[in-house]
Design an enzyme around this catalytic site. Sequence first.
Site, PDB file in Angstrom:
ATOM      1  N   PHE A 132       0.858  -1.184   0.000  1.00  0.00           N
ATOM      2  CA  PHE A 132       0.000   0.000   0.000  1.00  0.00           C
ATOM      3  C   PHE A 132       0.897   1.237   0.000  1.00  0.00           C
ATOM      4  O   PHE A 132       1.710   1.418   0.901  1.00  0.00           O
ATOM      5  CB  PHE A 132      -0.935   0.039   1.216  1.00  0.00           C
ATOM      6  CG  PHE A 132      -1.915   1.189   1.130  1.00  0.00           C
ATOM      7  CD1 PHE A 132      -3.161   1.018   0.540  1.00  0.00           C
ATOM      8  CD2 PHE A 132      -1.572   2.458   1.598  1.00  0.00           C
ATOM      9  CE1 PHE A 132      -4.057   2.083   0.424  1.00  0.00           C
ATOM     10  CE2 PHE A 132      -2.460   3.522   1.477  1.00  0.00           C
ATOM     11  CZ  PHE A 132      -3.699   3.337   0.890  1.00  0.00           C
ATOM     12  N   ASP A 217       9.215   3.019   1.415  1.00  0.00           N
ATOM     13  CA  ASP A 217       8.051   3.765   1.868  1.00  0.00           C
ATOM     14  C   ASP A 217       7.963   3.589   3.379  1.00  0.00           C
ATOM     15  O   ASP A 217       7.526   2.555   3.876  1.00  0.00           O
ATOM     16  CB  ASP A 217       6.796   3.236   1.168  1.00  0.00           C
ATOM     17  CG  ASP A 217       5.536   3.980   1.611  1.00  0.00           C
ATOM     18  OD1 ASP A 217       5.576   4.676   2.643  1.00  0.00           O
ATOM     19  OD2 ASP A 217       4.512   3.831   0.921  1.00  0.00           O
ATOM     20  N   LYS A 246       2.584  10.475   7.883  1.00  0.00           N
ATOM     21  CA  LYS A 246       1.890  10.106   9.134  1.00  0.00           C
ATOM     22  C   LYS A 246       2.389  10.846  10.368  1.00  0.00           C
ATOM     23  O   LYS A 246       2.090  12.009  10.551  1.00  0.00           O
ATOM     24  CB  LYS A 246       1.943   8.591   9.309  1.00  0.00           C
ATOM     25  CG  LYS A 246       0.979   7.876   8.348  1.00  0.00           C
ATOM     26  CD  LYS A 246       0.564   6.524   8.858  1.00  0.00           C
ATOM     27  CE  LYS A 246      -0.205   5.706   7.840  1.00  0.00           C
ATOM     28  NZ  LYS A 246      -1.635   6.017   7.794  1.00  0.00           N
TER      29      LYS A 246
HETATM   30  N1  PMP Z   1       2.343   4.594   2.282  1.00  0.00           N
HETATM   31  C1  PMP Z   1       2.069   3.829   3.334  1.00  0.00           C
HETATM   32  C2  PMP Z   1       3.006   2.738   3.708  1.00  0.00           C
HETATM   33  C3  PMP Z   1       0.896   4.046   4.075  1.00  0.00           C
HETATM   34  O1  PMP Z   1       0.621   3.267   5.130  1.00  0.00           O
HETATM   35  C4  PMP Z   1       0.032   5.104   3.697  1.00  0.00           C
HETATM   36  C5  PMP Z   1      -1.240   5.397   4.456  1.00  0.00           C
HETATM   37  N2  PMP Z   1      -1.781   4.380   5.160  1.00  0.00           N
HETATM   38  C6  PMP Z   1       0.378   5.879   2.584  1.00  0.00           C
HETATM   39  C7  PMP Z   1       1.542   5.607   1.904  1.00  0.00           C
HETATM   40  C8  PMP Z   1      -0.490   7.009   2.137  1.00  0.00           C
HETATM   41  O2  PMP Z   1      -0.427   8.043   3.042  1.00  0.00           O
HETATM   42  P1  PMP Z   1      -1.556   9.204   3.041  1.00  0.00           P
HETATM   43  O3  PMP Z   1      -2.831   8.563   3.465  1.00  0.00           O
HETATM   44  O4  PMP Z   1      -1.023  10.209   4.004  1.00  0.00           O
HETATM   45  O5  PMP Z   1      -1.609   9.729   1.653  1.00  0.00           O
END
Ligand code: PMP
Length: 400
Positions: A132, A217, A246
């Site tokens: 994700f 990521d 986050k």
């Molecule tokens: N990458 C990872 C690993 C995530 O867990 C998330 C959100 N859960 C995102 C990207 C996307 O972040 P955002 O919701 O702040 O766009």
Amino acid sequence: MNIQETESRYTSGVYPKRELVLVRGEGVYVWDERGRRYLDATGGQGVALLGHNPPSVRAALREQMDRLMICPEIFYNDRRAALLHALQAILPGDRPWRIFLCNSGAEAVEAALKFARWRTGRVEIAAARRAFHGRTMGALSATWNPAYRQPFEPLVPGFRHIPFNDIAALEAAVGPQTAAVILEPIQGEGGVWPADPAFLQAARALCDRHGALLIFDEVQTGFGRTGRWFAAEHAGVLPDLIAMGKGMGGGFPIGAVAFPADWGPLPTGAHGSTFGGNPMACAAALAAIEAIRTEGLVERAAHLGAMFQERLQRIRSPLVREVRGRGLMIGVALRTRATPVLRRMMEDGVLALPAGPDVVRFLPPLIIEPEHLEQIAAALERALAEAPLPVPQAAEGGEG
Ligand code: PMP
């Protein structure tokens, strides 16, 4: 009309909502509009590393608000300079980094993908199954879940997904056309799956061999969540690009992507964002990093996370398949659907997250105390004792 009715009438509808109106938060707790208190093991979707309304972040925001709220990156700014400097001390490896500041995790991933294509002049990106990375078109192209992707195809070309932790599959996917490999060091939304250190090391070696870039990521795993500042450190692997978001701003929206300083600056105009590097977000992130450091929260996450995992492993329920994770990023894989279990826990005053259809995920604040962790484990135990024994059905979206 009450709050829920009003919101339900006008909201986009894209979120799976819970029957709960939150109006206040402090530390590990949030309160609903009737004054009922809940222990928040969702950590605001992993954002509340310092808990809710951390005093140091509040103070920094208040001070900044009274001085300068708006300062786009066409001008220099004291808080931004201080944040870019502070990040050097916590980002992994010994080398300096350049940093693009933005406002969310997906935006950080977008930037990382663009920078990798620009740097290599190549197109292909290898990502992992169950990954994700966000829901904007580029990030979504790296995200795996077909339910999130299919309604929006065609996505960005050049992406492929290989099985996570499968070195042979990665070897077959990476070659002279590969711009980058993008991985979560611990997959979050996909079910809390830690990468094998050997897989991340192999990814590093393959990227080096083929002149491709390695993107981690760390949106969910960064800033101490897993017991190191960045989860890359567990495997001793230094990526080329790191996406962050986050908890970076202690609750205030901010994202970032770091790349090696020896690339030099990117070409002017190659990317941008009106709110990127805004002084409020920079002040919040500076205060958050400082608090994580001075309160020893990285070590705390490692220590309490190990304790909590051990406690969860002692739950004697036929419904528990496996406990996975690192630090205070923990998934309990079930032999039943997560949603009814989460609902039951909420009745007990404990909020937790799903990660896919059958995993209960805990992303509590790193300031949490052992007795809170015991309360979470006990609530899970009770919920499991009352849950029926069906097998999980088809895939269902997470909340992430
Ligand atoms: N990458 C990872 C690993 C995530 O867990 C998330 C959100 N859960 C995102 C990207 C996307 O972040 P955002 O919701 O702040 O766009």
